[in-house]
Design a protein around this motif. Structure first.
Motif, PDB file in Angstrom:
ATOM      1  N   GLY A  47       0.812  -1.216   0.000  1.00  0.00           N
ATOM      2  CA  GLY A  47       0.000   0.000   0.000  1.00  0.00           C
ATOM      3  C   GLY A  47       0.839   1.256   0.000  1.00  0.00           C
ATOM      4  O   GLY A  47       0.472   2.261  -0.611  1.00  0.00           O
ATOM      5  N   GLU A  48       1.970   1.211   0.670  1.00  0.00           N
ATOM      6  CA  GLU A  48       2.855   2.377   0.684  1.00  0.00           C
ATOM      7  C   GLU A  48       3.405   2.652  -0.706  1.00  0.00           C
ATOM      8  O   GLU A  48       3.483   3.792  -1.134  1.00  0.00           O
ATOM      9  CB  GLU A  48       4.014   2.169   1.664  1.00  0.00           C
ATOM     10  N   ALA A  49       3.770   1.603  -1.415  1.00  0.00           N
ATOM     11  CA  ALA A  49       4.294   1.781  -2.769  1.00  0.00           C
ATOM     12  C   ALA A  49       3.215   2.320  -3.703  1.00  0.00           C
ATOM     13  O   ALA A  49       3.482   3.196  -4.524  1.00  0.00           O
ATOM     14  CB  ALA A  49       4.847   0.462  -3.298  1.00  0.00           C
ATOM     15  N   VAL A  50       1.999   1.828  -3.557  1.00  0.00           N
ATOM     16  CA  VAL A  50       0.899   2.295  -4.405  1.00  0.00           C
ATOM     17  C   VAL A  50       0.679   3.790  -4.228  1.00  0.00           C
ATOM     18  O   VAL A  50       0.399   4.508  -5.190  1.00  0.00           O
ATOM     19  CB  VAL A  50      -0.395   1.506  -4.092  1.00  0.00           C
ATOM     20  N   LYS A  51       0.871   4.276  -3.028  1.00  0.00           N
ATOM     21  CA  LYS A  51       0.671   5.700  -2.764  1.00  0.00           C
ATOM     22  C   LYS A  51       1.707   6.561  -3.487  1.00  0.00           C
ATOM     23  O   LYS A  51       1.502   7.752  -3.668  1.00  0.00           O
ATOM     24  CB  LYS A  51       0.704   5.975  -1.257  1.00  0.00           C
ATOM     25  N   ARG A  52       2.820   5.955  -3.920  1.00  0.00           N
ATOM     26  CA  ARG A  52       3.839   6.699  -4.659  1.00  0.00           C
ATOM     27  C   ARG A  52       3.500   6.855  -6.136  1.00  0.00           C
ATOM     28  O   ARG A  52       4.119   7.649  -6.833  1.00  0.00           O
ATOM     29  CB  ARG A  52       5.201   6.004  -4.531  1.00  0.00           C
ATOM     30  N   LEU A  53       2.537   6.055  -6.628  1.00  0.00           N
ATOM     31  CA  LEU A  53       2.149   6.171  -8.030  1.00  0.00           C
ATOM     32  C   LEU A  53       1.465   7.512  -8.273  1.00  0.00           C
ATOM     33  O   LEU A  53       0.687   7.974  -7.437  1.00  0.00           O
ATOM     34  CB  LEU A  53       1.196   5.041  -8.415  1.00  0.00           C
ATOM     35  N   SER A  54       1.731   8.109  -9.411  1.00  0.00           N
ATOM     36  CA  SER A  54       1.126   9.408  -9.711  1.00  0.00           C
ATOM     37  C   SER A  54      -0.386   9.272  -9.890  1.00  0.00           C
ATOM     38  O   SER A  54      -0.889   8.204 -10.282  1.00  0.00           O
ATOM     39  CB  SER A  54       1.744   9.995 -10.981  1.00  0.00           C
ATOM     40  N   GLN A  55      -1.081  10.340  -9.601  1.00  0.00           N
ATOM     41  CA  GLN A  55      -2.532  10.361  -9.783  1.00  0.00           C
ATOM     42  C   GLN A  55      -2.870  10.090 -11.252  1.00  0.00           C
ATOM     43  O   GLN A  55      -3.816   9.370 -11.550  1.00  0.00           O
ATOM     44  CB  GLN A  55      -3.103  11.720  -9.333  1.00  0.00           C
ATOM     45  N   GLU A  56      -2.087  10.659 -12.136  1.00  0.00           N
ATOM     46  CA  GLU A  56      -2.304  10.463 -13.575  1.00  0.00           C
ATOM     47  C   GLU A  56      -2.223   8.977 -13.944  1.00  0.00           C
ATOM     48  O   GLU A  56      -3.080   8.456 -14.663  1.00  0.00           O
ATOM     49  CB  GLU A  56      -1.262  11.244 -14.366  1.00  0.00           C
ATOM     50  N   PHE A  57      -1.215   8.278 -13.409  1.00  0.00           N
ATOM     51  CA  PHE A  57      -1.071   6.851 -13.698  1.00  0.00           C
ATOM     52  C   PHE A  57      -2.268   6.076 -13.164  1.00  0.00           C
ATOM     53  O   PHE A  57      -2.816   5.212 -13.844  1.00  0.00           O
ATOM     54  CB  PHE A  57       0.226   6.308 -13.087  1.00  0.00           C
ATOM     55  N   ARG A  58      -2.681   6.388 -11.937  1.00  0.00           N
ATOM     56  CA  ARG A  58      -3.821   5.675 -11.342  1.00  0.00           C
ATOM     57  C   ARG A  58      -5.103   5.921 -12.130  1.00  0.00           C
ATOM     58  O   ARG A  58      -5.901   5.012 -12.306  1.00  0.00           O
ATOM     59  CB  ARG A  58      -3.992   6.065  -9.882  1.00  0.00           C
ATOM     60  N   GLU A  59      -5.276   7.133 -12.616  1.00  0.00           N
ATOM     61  CA  GLU A  59      -6.466   7.440 -13.424  1.00  0.00           C
ATOM     62  C   GLU A  59      -6.424   6.720 -14.768  1.00  0.00           C
ATOM     63  O   GLU A  59      -7.460   6.248 -15.254  1.00  0.00           O
ATOM     64  CB  GLU A  59      -6.589   8.948 -13.625  1.00  0.00           C
ATOM     65  N   GLN A  60      -5.247   6.616 -15.377  1.00  0.00           N
ATOM     66  CA  GLN A  60      -5.103   5.912 -16.649  1.00  0.00           C
ATOM     67  C   GLN A  60      -5.326   4.412 -16.495  1.00  0.00           C
ATOM     68  O   GLN A  60      -5.605   3.720 -17.465  1.00  0.00           O
ATOM     69  CB  GLN A  60      -3.715   6.155 -17.245  1.00  0.00           C
ATOM     70  N   ASN A  61      -5.186   3.911 -15.278  1.00  0.00           N
ATOM     71  CA  ASN A  61      -5.363   2.485 -14.983  1.00  0.00           C
ATOM     72  C   ASN A  61      -6.456   2.315 -13.941  1.00  0.00           C
ATOM     73  O   ASN A  61      -6.282   1.623 -12.934  1.00  0.00           O
ATOM     74  CB  ASN A  61      -4.036   1.897 -14.504  1.00  0.00           C
ATOM     75  N   SER A  62      -7.583   2.940 -14.204  1.00  0.00           N
ATOM     76  CA  SER A  62      -8.668   2.990 -13.218  1.00  0.00           C
ATOM     77  C   SER A  62      -9.378   1.647 -13.025  1.00  0.00           C
ATOM     78  O   SER A  62     -10.184   1.504 -12.104  1.00  0.00           O
ATOM     79  CB  SER A  62      -9.688   4.063 -13.610  1.00  0.00           C
ATOM     80  N   ASP A  63      -9.065   0.653 -13.853  1.00  0.00           N
ATOM     81  CA  ASP A  63      -9.651  -0.672 -13.660  1.00  0.00           C
ATOM     82  C   ASP A  63      -9.054  -1.387 -12.451  1.00  0.00           C
ATOM     83  O   ASP A  63      -9.589  -2.382 -11.978  1.00  0.00           O
ATOM     84  CB  ASP A  63      -9.478  -1.523 -14.920  1.00  0.00           C
ATOM     85  N   ILE A  64      -7.957  -0.861 -11.929  1.00  0.00           N
ATOM     86  CA  ILE A  64      -7.320  -1.420 -10.725  1.00  0.00           C
ATOM     87  C   ILE A  64      -7.815  -0.636  -9.513  1.00  0.00           C
ATOM     88  O   ILE A  64      -7.881   0.584  -9.545  1.00  0.00           O
ATOM     89  CB  ILE A  64      -5.789  -1.342 -10.835  1.00  0.00           C
ATOM     90  N   VAL A  65      -8.171  -1.335  -8.467  1.00  0.00           N
ATOM     91  CA  VAL A  65      -8.736  -0.695  -7.280  1.00  0.00           C
ATOM     92  C   VAL A  65      -7.601  -0.231  -6.361  1.00  0.00           C
ATOM     93  O   VAL A  65      -7.300  -0.864  -5.358  1.00  0.00           O
ATOM     94  CB  VAL A  65      -9.670  -1.661  -6.511  1.00  0.00           C
ATOM     95  N   TRP A  66      -6.996   0.879  -6.729  1.00  0.00           N
ATOM     96  CA  TRP A  66      -5.815   1.384  -6.026  1.00  0.00           C
ATOM     97  C   TRP A  66      -6.093   1.672  -4.558  1.00  0.00           C
ATOM     98  O   TRP A  66      -5.244   1.423  -3.704  1.00  0.00           O
ATOM     99  CB  TRP A  66      -5.286   2.642  -6.717  1.00  0.00           C
ATOM    100  N   THR A  67      -7.276   2.183  -4.252  1.00  0.00           N
ATOM    101  CA  THR A  67      -7.572   2.514  -2.851  1.00  0.00           C
ATOM    102  C   THR A  67      -7.621   1.262  -1.979  1.00  0.00           C
ATOM    103  O   THR A  67      -7.212   1.305  -0.828  1.00  0.00           O
ATOM    104  CB  THR A  67      -8.896   3.294  -2.727  1.00  0.00           C
ATOM    105  N   SER A  68      -8.074   0.154  -2.536  1.00  0.00           N
ATOM    106  CA  SER A  68      -8.098  -1.100  -1.767  1.00  0.00           C
ATOM    107  C   SER A  68      -6.683  -1.601  -1.493  1.00  0.00           C
ATOM    108  O   SER A  68      -6.379  -2.086  -0.406  1.00  0.00           O
ATOM    109  CB  SER A  68      -8.873  -2.178  -2.515  1.00  0.00           C
ATOM    110  N   ILE A  69      -5.818  -1.474  -2.497  1.00  0.00           N
ATOM    111  CA  ILE A  69      -4.432  -1.900  -2.318  1.00  0.00           C
ATOM    112  C   ILE A  69      -3.751  -1.011  -1.277  1.00  0.00           C
ATOM    113  O   ILE A  69      -3.062  -1.500  -0.377  1.00  0.00           O
ATOM    114  CB  ILE A  69      -3.668  -1.860  -3.653  1.00  0.00           C
TER     115      ILE A  69
END
Length: 91
Positions: A47-69
């Motif tokens: 979860g700590e590593a996921v928080k380092r991903l840019s917002q832009e990257f997370r939005e481009q890959n919105s099929d992944i449930v980043w908040t759960s990770i």
């Protein structure tokens, strides 16, 4: 190398190690094998590593449930705290 790419490599490495460490062991063995348990808990802080991903990257890959990770980190820390307290007879 971009920060997002480096973070994804960290996530992949940690995930592979968790699978390696737990291959072929049952829950009881996992709970009593301090080395394996500690190693998995250390690498499970994805979860700590996921928080380092840019917002832009997370939005481009919105099929992944980043908040759960990212939320998994809090759950892992809670479980680790309970286990540590239990080991010291404080709970």
């Amino acid at each position: 190398m971009s920060r997002d790419k480096a973070t994804l490599l960290d996530l992949a490495k940690a995930s592979r190690l968790i699978l390696q460490f737990t291959q072929g062991i049952d829950k009881a063995t996992f709970e009593t094998d301090l080395k394996t348990h500690s190693s998995v808990c250390y690498h499970a802080i994805l979860g700590e590593a996921v928080k380092r991903l840019s917002q832009e990257f997370r939005e481009q890959n919105s099929d992944i449930v980043w908040t759960s990770i990212a939320g998994m980190r809090d759950k892992v820390f809670t479980i680790m705290t309970v286990l540590i307290l239990k080991d010291f007879g404080l709970q």
